[in-house]
Design a protein around this motif. Structure first.
Motif, PDB file in Angstrom:
ATOM      1  N   LYS A  22       0.687  -1.188  -0.008  1.00 31.07           N
ATOM      2  CA  LYS A  22       0.005  -0.068   0.129  1.00 31.07           C
ATOM      3  C   LYS A  22       0.834   1.257   0.021  1.00 31.07           C
ATOM      4  O   LYS A  22       0.609   2.123  -0.761  1.00 31.07           O
ATOM      5  CB  LYS A  22      -0.943  -0.189   1.258  1.00 31.07           C
ATOM      6  N   VAL A  23       1.908   1.174   0.827  1.00 35.67           N
ATOM      7  CA  VAL A  23       2.811   2.526   1.087  1.00 35.67           C
ATOM      8  C   VAL A  23       3.597   2.395  -0.418  1.00 35.67           C
ATOM      9  O   VAL A  23       3.897   3.473  -1.082  1.00 35.67           O
ATOM     10  CB  VAL A  23       3.656   2.219   2.315  1.00 35.67           C
ATOM     11  N   ALA A  24       3.906   1.373  -0.940  1.00 32.87           N
ATOM     12  CA  ALA A  24       4.800   1.527  -2.116  1.00 32.87           C
ATOM     13  C   ALA A  24       3.966   2.140  -3.364  1.00 32.87           C
ATOM     14  O   ALA A  24       4.409   2.926  -4.039  1.00 32.87           O
ATOM     15  CB  ALA A  24       5.295   0.182  -2.588  1.00 32.87           C
ATOM     16  N   ASP A  26       1.396   4.158  -2.871  1.00 32.93           N
ATOM     17  CA  ASP A  26       1.089   5.599  -2.655  1.00 32.93           C
ATOM     18  C   ASP A  26       2.392   6.264  -3.032  1.00 32.93           C
ATOM     19  O   ASP A  26       2.270   7.498  -3.574  1.00 32.93           O
ATOM     20  CB  ASP A  26       0.992   5.827  -1.274  1.00 32.93           C
ATOM     21  N   ALA A  27       3.605   5.563  -2.866  1.00 33.21           N
ATOM     22  CA  ALA A  27       4.799   6.298  -3.129  1.00 33.21           C
ATOM     23  C   ALA A  27       5.097   6.635  -4.644  1.00 33.21           C
ATOM     24  O   ALA A  27       5.318   7.544  -5.108  1.00 33.21           O
ATOM     25  CB  ALA A  27       6.031   5.730  -2.515  1.00 33.21           C
ATOM     26  N   ALA A  28       4.449   5.438  -5.608  1.00 32.95           N
ATOM     27  CA  ALA A  28       4.614   5.777  -6.735  1.00 32.95           C
ATOM     28  C   ALA A  28       3.646   6.858  -7.325  1.00 32.95           C
ATOM     29  O   ALA A  28       4.171   7.444  -8.455  1.00 32.95           O
ATOM     30  CB  ALA A  28       4.213   4.276  -7.316  1.00 32.95           C
ATOM     31  N   HIS A  29       2.618   6.921  -6.751  1.00 37.25           N
ATOM     32  CA  HIS A  29       1.532   8.098  -7.114  1.00 37.25           C
ATOM     33  C   HIS A  29       2.558   9.527  -6.872  1.00 37.25           C
ATOM     34  O   HIS A  29       2.215  10.359  -7.633  1.00 37.25           O
ATOM     35  CB  HIS A  29       0.373   7.886  -6.281  1.00 37.25           C
ATOM     36  N   VAL A  30       2.983   9.512  -5.466  1.00 36.09           N
ATOM     37  CA  VAL A  30       3.791  10.626  -5.379  1.00 36.09           C
ATOM     38  C   VAL A  30       4.851  11.040  -6.433  1.00 36.09           C
ATOM     39  O   VAL A  30       4.966  12.355  -7.088  1.00 36.09           O
ATOM     40  CB  VAL A  30       4.256  10.669  -3.946  1.00 36.09           C
ATOM     41  N   ALA A  45      10.687   7.863  -2.954  1.00 35.04           N
ATOM     42  CA  ALA A  45      11.836   7.151  -3.739  1.00 35.04           C
ATOM     43  C   ALA A  45      12.469   6.111  -2.360  1.00 35.04           C
ATOM     44  O   ALA A  45      12.955   4.839  -3.029  1.00 35.04           O
ATOM     45  CB  ALA A  45      12.935   7.770  -4.434  1.00 35.04           C
ATOM     46  N   SER A  46      12.744   6.645  -1.430  1.00 36.49           N
ATOM     47  CA  SER A  46      13.195   5.952  -0.332  1.00 36.49           C
ATOM     48  C   SER A  46      12.338   4.563  -0.051  1.00 36.49           C
ATOM     49  O   SER A  46      12.998   3.676   0.062  1.00 36.49           O
ATOM     50  CB  SER A  46      13.523   6.805   0.884  1.00 36.49           C
ATOM     51  N   ALA A  47      11.119   4.987   0.096  1.00 35.40           N
ATOM     52  CA  ALA A  47      10.156   3.830   0.276  1.00 35.40           C
ATOM     53  C   ALA A  47      10.302   2.851  -0.697  1.00 35.40           C
ATOM     54  O   ALA A  47      10.112   1.616  -0.341  1.00 35.40           O
ATOM     55  CB  ALA A  47       8.543   4.478   0.485  1.00 35.40           C
ATOM     56  N   LEU A  48      10.064   3.233  -1.999  1.00 38.35           N
ATOM     57  CA  LEU A  48      10.249   2.239  -2.960  1.00 38.35           C
ATOM     58  C   LEU A  48      11.380   1.433  -3.065  1.00 38.35           C
ATOM     59  O   LEU A  48      11.269   0.316  -3.574  1.00 38.35           O
ATOM     60  CB  LEU A  48       9.782   2.981  -4.385  1.00 38.35           C
ATOM     61  N   ALA A  49      12.545   2.157  -2.788  1.00 37.67           N
ATOM     62  CA  ALA A  49      13.747   1.254  -2.727  1.00 37.67           C
ATOM     63  C   ALA A  49      13.602   0.191  -1.522  1.00 37.67           C
ATOM     64  O   ALA A  49      14.673  -0.895  -1.821  1.00 37.67           O
ATOM     65  CB  ALA A  49      14.977   2.376  -2.243  1.00 37.67           C
TER      66      ALA A  49
END
Length: 54
Positions: A22-24, A26-30, A45-49
């Protein structure tokens, strides 16, 4: 001269925690939001990493 903090025995120094899907998402949308600030994009980007590869 400063010394680096010592790691606990048996620790490799890597973070085993991973970003939830879910957080990933949301991070992609950001990252795709043209109005997002550089700080928001950096955090995303840090969250997706740290996300699990799909």
């Amino acid at each position: 001269m400063a010394t680096s903090p010592k790691q606990k025995p048996g620790k490799s120094g890597t973070n085993s925690k991973q970003t939830s899907p879910k957080v990933a998402s949301d991070a992609a949308h950001v990252l795709n939001d043209p109005k997002a600030t550089p700080d928001e994009k950096s955090a995303a980007a840090s969250a997706l990493a740290q996300a699990r590869p799909s």
